[in-house]
Enzyme design. Structure first.
Site, PDB file in Angstrom:
ATOM      1  N   HIS A  97       1.132   5.227   1.086  1.00 37.08           N
ATOM      2  CA  HIS A  97       0.623   6.308   1.935  1.00 37.08           C
ATOM      3  C   HIS A  97       0.758   7.628   1.174  1.00 37.08           C
ATOM      4  CE1 HIS A  97       0.514   4.000   5.795  1.00 37.08           C
ATOM      5  NE2 HIS A  97       1.487   3.300   5.199  1.00 37.08           N
TER       6      HIS A  97
ATOM      7  N   HIS B 206       0.839  -1.201   0.000  1.00 42.70           N
ATOM      8  CA  HIS B 206       0.000   0.000   0.000  1.00 42.70           C
ATOM      9  C   HIS B 206       0.873   1.249   0.000  1.00 42.70           C
ATOM     10  CE1 HIS B 206       0.683  -1.320   4.164  1.00 42.70           C
ATOM     11  NE2 HIS B 206       0.611  -0.035   4.544  1.00 42.70           N
TER      12      HIS B 206
END
Length: 434
Positions: free
Chosen positions: A422, A420
């Site tokens: 950020h 993922h």
């Protein structure tokens, strides 16, 4: 006897026919005997002439029968003569197998065509081979008549069909259904078949191997819809073999061998499966090609060809995560952007006034960044594009810029084993980060 003797006998018979009965019978009998001798001689001459004709006709037939049937060479070295066509190919080539199948089915021999491994010219990327095929691919053919160099299996196949049109089956070059199947195969199957066996590669317009395999299976079903069992016969266009059979069969050998490695079962649609089995078991030329390809693929298997390929030897077996539950809708999330491949949602523990997480919907082995390979390039690019769009969204609290962060592994501070990004903003960021 000669014609003069024959005429003498017949005239003598007529001349003395008015004499006594005994004289007439004597000369009539003599005429019949001489005529029989003459007729026997004519028959013997006719038989001798016929025998000579048959003998002269049988010479080339015997010569043809004595030449070896065409086959893949047992080793890369092969005798190449300038007075015959030369096909550069290898047993594992499904596209080249299309051409070989036509030649086998027509009964061509080593006197007609020489089959040579590209390694004889140094390999596919060698300078000498590139003179034959600038694309550095196989098959290729050098024509005997004019030295013309042919590339692309369909072009080579049609050349063979045309040159040897009077030998063996025609392969129905003008059959629209056959040509349609062949065209669909070349446009939508061959162009992405590397997804089944290349460790790294370009999957055409499909960003991932998984997508390319799904498309391959879809295109098999498109061709399946064209197969009509009511056509009669075991071939795709009825009782006579066609170019479609020669084109599709070798690729089905590939699919039948490889797709189960990616959990595609059954690998072929039902009508195509029956057609494939029939040819594999009943037609000697197709059996020969099947054995050539499968023996080569068995060698690939032995060398662990699929061991490092994602979805086959290498599988994502990591446990599911919190993100999988968000993707499944089991846990609510504040979604800010979504595409077919990417999801972006607000972090529930924001580290900045604006904090969004961007994840791939299909983890596909990307538990962390260091697991990325060349075949993840497409999804990594899509993640960055979505991250850029998010960072420009003032409604989410982003100002003039953002910090884009990927935490990798325990030392990098990664908490969820699903790659993922950020995207942090809404305040000035300091360097170095804490």
């Amino acid at each position: 006897p000669n014609p003069t003797n024959r005429n003498f006998c017949l005239s003598a018979c007529c001349r003395y026919s008015s004499s006594g009965c005994n004289q007439s019978l004597h000369f009539f009998t003599l005429a019949i005997i001489h005529f029989g001798i003459w007729l026997k001689e004519q028959i013997m001459r006719l038989l001798l002439s016929l025998a000579i004709s048959l003998l002269s006709f049988s010479v080339p037939v015997l010569a043809l029968a004595s030449s070896s049937p065409l086959s893949m060479p047992s080793s890369p070295t092969a005798d190449v003569s300038s007075n015959k066509d030369v096909l550069y190919d290898m047993p594992v080539s499904n596209n080249g197998a299309r051409c070989r199948l036509i030649m086998y089915k027509k009964g061509l021999t080593e006197n007609d065509v020489g089959i040579v491994y590209p390694s004889e010219l140094g390999g596919l990327k060698a300078e000498e081979y590139l003179k034959v095929n600038p694309q550095g691919k196989m098959p290729s053919m050098v024509c005997s008549e004019n030295g013309l160099k042919l590339a692309e299996s369909d072009t080579i196949a049609r050349y063979i069909m045309s040159k040897y049109a009077s030998v063996g089956p025609s392969f129905q070059p003008d059959n629209p259904k056959s040509n349609l199947i062949s065209r669909l195969h070349d446009m939508y199957l061959t162009s992405i078949q590397g997804c089944m066996y290349k460790a790294q590669g370009n999957f055409g317009p499909f960003g991932t191997r998984k997508d390319a395999i799904a498309e391959y299976v879809k295109q098999l079903k498109v061709i399946e819809d064209l197969i009509d069992p009511n056509d009669g016969g075991m071939y795709l266009c009825g009782s006579e073999v066609s170019l479609a059979d020669a084109t599709l069969f070798p690729s089905c050998v590939f699919a039948n061998f490889m797709l189960p490695k990616f959990d595609v079962n059954p690998p072929l649609p039902p009508k195509m499966t029956q057609w494939f089995i029939d040819l594999r078991e009943k037609d000697p030329a197709f059996i020969k090609v099947y054995d050539e390809i499968t023996n080569a693929l068995a060698s690939w298997e032995k060398n662990d060809r699929w061991g490092s390929i994602l979805g086959a030897g290498w599988r994502d077996e990591e446990p599911s995560t919190l993100f999988d539950k968000i993707l499944a809708g089991e846990i609510p999330a504040c979604i800010v952007m979504e595409t077919d491949k990417v999801l972006a949602f607000k972090d529930i523990n924001p580290a900045a006034p604006a904090h969004v997480l961007v994840i791939p919907k299909d983890r596909n082995g990307l538990t962390r960044l260091r697991k990325a390979t060349d075949e993840h390039a497409d999804i990594l690019g899509k993640l960055m594009v979505v991250a850029a769009k998010v960072s420009r969204d003032a409604d989410l609290g982003f100002g003039d810029g953002a910090r884009i962060v990927i935490n990798d592994g325990p030392d990098g501070g990664q908490e969820v084993n699903h790659l993922h990004i950020h995207v942090l903003g809404g305040r000035s960021m300091q360097w170095p980060p804490g």
